[in-house]
Design a protein around this motif. Structure first.
Motif, PDB file in Angstrom:
ATOM      1  N   GLN A 135       0.821  -1.179   0.000  1.00 56.92           N
ATOM      2  CA  GLN A 135       0.000   0.000   0.000  1.00 56.92           C
ATOM      3  C   GLN A 135       0.864   1.240   0.000  1.00 56.92           C
ATOM      4  OE1 GLN A 135      -2.324  -0.890   3.436  1.00 56.92           O
ATOM      5  NE2 GLN A 135      -3.842  -2.024   2.280  1.00 56.92           N
ATOM      6  N   PHE A 156      -8.076   5.488   8.280  1.00 61.28           N
ATOM      7  CA  PHE A 156      -7.245   5.211   7.107  1.00 61.28           C
ATOM      8  C   PHE A 156      -7.079   6.460   6.264  1.00 61.28           C
ATOM      9  CE2 PHE A 156      -7.103   0.595   7.040  1.00 61.28           C
ATOM     10  CZ  PHE A 156      -8.152   0.256   7.859  1.00 61.28           C
ATOM     11  N   GLU A 173      -5.215   9.118  -3.939  1.00 58.97           N
ATOM     12  CA  GLU A 173      -5.697   8.906  -5.293  1.00 58.97           C
ATOM     13  C   GLU A 173      -4.782   9.646  -6.258  1.00 58.97           C
ATOM     14  OE1 GLU A 173      -9.763   9.916  -6.010  1.00 58.97           O
ATOM     15  OE2 GLU A 173      -9.757   8.983  -7.983  1.00 58.97           O
ATOM     16  N   MET A 179      -5.875   4.277  -6.691  1.00 59.24           N
ATOM     17  CA  MET A 179      -6.101   4.654  -5.306  1.00 59.24           C
ATOM     18  C   MET A 179      -5.415   3.624  -4.423  1.00 59.24           C
ATOM     19  SD  MET A 179      -9.580   5.255  -3.091  1.00 59.24           S
ATOM     20  CE  MET A 179      -9.587   7.029  -2.974  1.00 59.24           C
ATOM     21  N   ARG A 180      -4.815   4.093  -3.364  1.00 61.74           N
ATOM     22  CA  ARG A 180      -4.103   3.193  -2.454  1.00 61.74           C
ATOM     23  C   ARG A 180      -4.463   3.536  -1.020  1.00 61.74           C
ATOM     24  NH1 ARG A 180      -3.433  -0.038  -5.860  1.00 61.74           N
ATOM     25  NH2 ARG A 180      -1.532  -0.534  -6.986  1.00 61.74           N
ATOM     26  N   PHE A 181      -4.630   2.493  -0.218  1.00 60.56           N
ATOM     27  CA  PHE A 181      -4.919   2.656   1.197  1.00 60.56           C
ATOM     28  C   PHE A 181      -3.676   2.459   2.035  1.00 60.56           C
ATOM     29  CE2 PHE A 181      -9.440   3.040   1.593  1.00 60.56           C
ATOM     30  CZ  PHE A 181      -9.925   2.543   0.405  1.00 60.56           C
ATOM     31  N   ALA A 205      -2.242   1.436   6.005  1.00 60.23           N
ATOM     32  CA  ALA A 205      -2.517   0.299   6.895  1.00 60.23           C
ATOM     33  C   ALA A 205      -3.433   0.680   8.043  1.00 60.23           C
ATOM     34  CB  ALA A 205      -1.211  -0.270   7.425  1.00 60.23           C
ATOM     35  N   GLY A 206      -3.670   1.946   8.254  1.00 62.46           N
ATOM     36  CA  GLY A 206      -4.602   2.370   9.296  1.00 62.46           C
ATOM     37  C   GLY A 206      -3.953   2.660  10.625  1.00 62.46           C
ATOM     38  N   GLN A 225     -14.677   2.172  -5.778  1.00 58.78           N
ATOM     39  CA  GLN A 225     -14.375   3.589  -5.832  1.00 58.78           C
ATOM     40  C   GLN A 225     -14.410   4.006  -7.293  1.00 58.78           C
ATOM     41  OE1 GLN A 225     -10.904   5.071  -6.530  1.00 58.78           O
ATOM     42  NE2 GLN A 225     -11.520   7.167  -6.089  1.00 58.78           N
ATOM     43  N   MET A 262     -12.653   1.195  -9.358  1.00 61.97           N
ATOM     44  CA  MET A 262     -11.703   0.340  -8.625  1.00 61.97           C
ATOM     45  C   MET A 262     -12.503  -0.456  -7.616  1.00 61.97           C
ATOM     46  SD  MET A 262      -8.384   0.564  -9.278  1.00 61.97           S
ATOM     47  CE  MET A 262      -7.461   0.298  -7.767  1.00 61.97           C
ATOM     48  N   PHE A 292     -12.072  -2.806  -4.301  1.00 62.40           N
ATOM     49  CA  PHE A 292     -11.137  -3.191  -3.252  1.00 62.40           C
ATOM     50  C   PHE A 292     -11.740  -4.299  -2.399  1.00 62.40           C
ATOM     51  CE2 PHE A 292      -7.923   0.006  -3.676  1.00 62.40           C
ATOM     52  CZ  PHE A 292      -8.571   1.099  -4.227  1.00 62.40           C
ATOM     53  N   THR A 320      -9.073  -3.879  12.717  1.00 59.26           N
ATOM     54  CA  THR A 320      -8.696  -3.107  11.542  1.00 59.26           C
ATOM     55  C   THR A 320      -8.732  -3.977  10.297  1.00 59.26           C
ATOM     56  OG1 THR A 320      -7.296  -1.652  12.847  1.00 59.26           O
ATOM     57  CG2 THR A 320      -6.832  -1.760  10.492  1.00 59.26           C
TER      58      THR A 320
END
Lengths: 109, 113
Positions: free
Chosen positions: A2, A88, A92, A97-99, A101-102, B37, B89, B91, B101
């Motif tokens: 991520q 999180f 973008e 889009m990338r998340f 790890a929180g 998304q 997208m 996910f 989490t």
């Protein structure tokens, strides 16, 4: 892997205190979004900040973006026990889009 | 470090076709999720899945969509008769417990022509 990296991974504070969570990323972005995870229903959108913006507010939330450092922060002021959740960031770019790890926030009453 | 994986990374399909998006959650996780998304918009929750059943689903998750855990490792999202507006997208995420989490996969970009 991520792109967004949140820190700290876990944060524990007392009710009434402020909580600050950070997010760093690696590549150029169009916008950065912060989400809260609600059990079962998944992510709830909090704030979107565009790459040409430096700061945004929404209620007790304040988000900053520093594109030169490729980092963002989420500040929750006057925290409440109900703010306990995972948060999180998601970055973008033009087609992606990338998340992260929180950050797991625990607010103790 | 264990991670959620998704395949393919990019899927192009014709309108009206069916697509199956695949996810491999982290092995000891029990709860699974799909999100989508649309470019430039916020991430939207589609569905959560536990114990081979849907736990929660959003208004977006209509009869066009279905999820399945066909074996011990894969978690799939099927979209029947795709529409142009399904381009997004998608996910996948998983978590060990309901309140833990979630870990997100890298996403599958679906393009419907």
């Amino acid at each position: 892997s991520q792109q967004g990296e949140e820190d700290p991974q876990a944060l524990s504070i007392q009710e009434g205190e402020n909580a600050t969570m950070n997010c760093s990323y690696k590549t150029s972005i169009n916008n950065l979004q912060w989400y809260r995870q609600n059990s079962g229903r998944g992510l709830v959108h909090l704030i979107l900040i565009r790459s040409n913006e430096r700061e945004k507010h929404s209620g007790r939330l304040r988000v900053t973006l520093d594109t030169s450092k490729k980092s963002s922060s989420l500040l929750i002021t006057a925290s409440r026990a109900a703010d306990t959740a995972s948060y999180f960031c998601a970055t973008e770019s033009i087609n992606d889009m990338r998340f992260g790890a929180g950050t797991r926030l625990t607010v103790k009453p | 470090e264990p991670e959620v994986t998704q395949t393919p990374s990019h899927q192009v399909t014709q309108m009206g076709q069916e697509v199956i998006l695949r996810c491999v959650p982290i092995s000891n996780h029990l709860y699974f999720y799909w999100y989508r998304q649309i470019l430039g918009q916020k991430v939207e929750f589609l569905v959560s899945f536990y114990n081979n059943e849907i736990s929660e689903k959003s208004e977006i998750f209509d009869d066009q969509f279905s999820v399945e855990r066909p074996d011990g490792s894969n978690f799939t999202l099927k979209i029947r008769s795709t529409k142009l507006e399904d381009s997004a997208m998608y996910f996948c995420a998983s978590s060990e417990a309901w309140t833990d989490t979630q870990y997100f996969g890298p996403g599958t970009r679906l393009t419907v022509l």
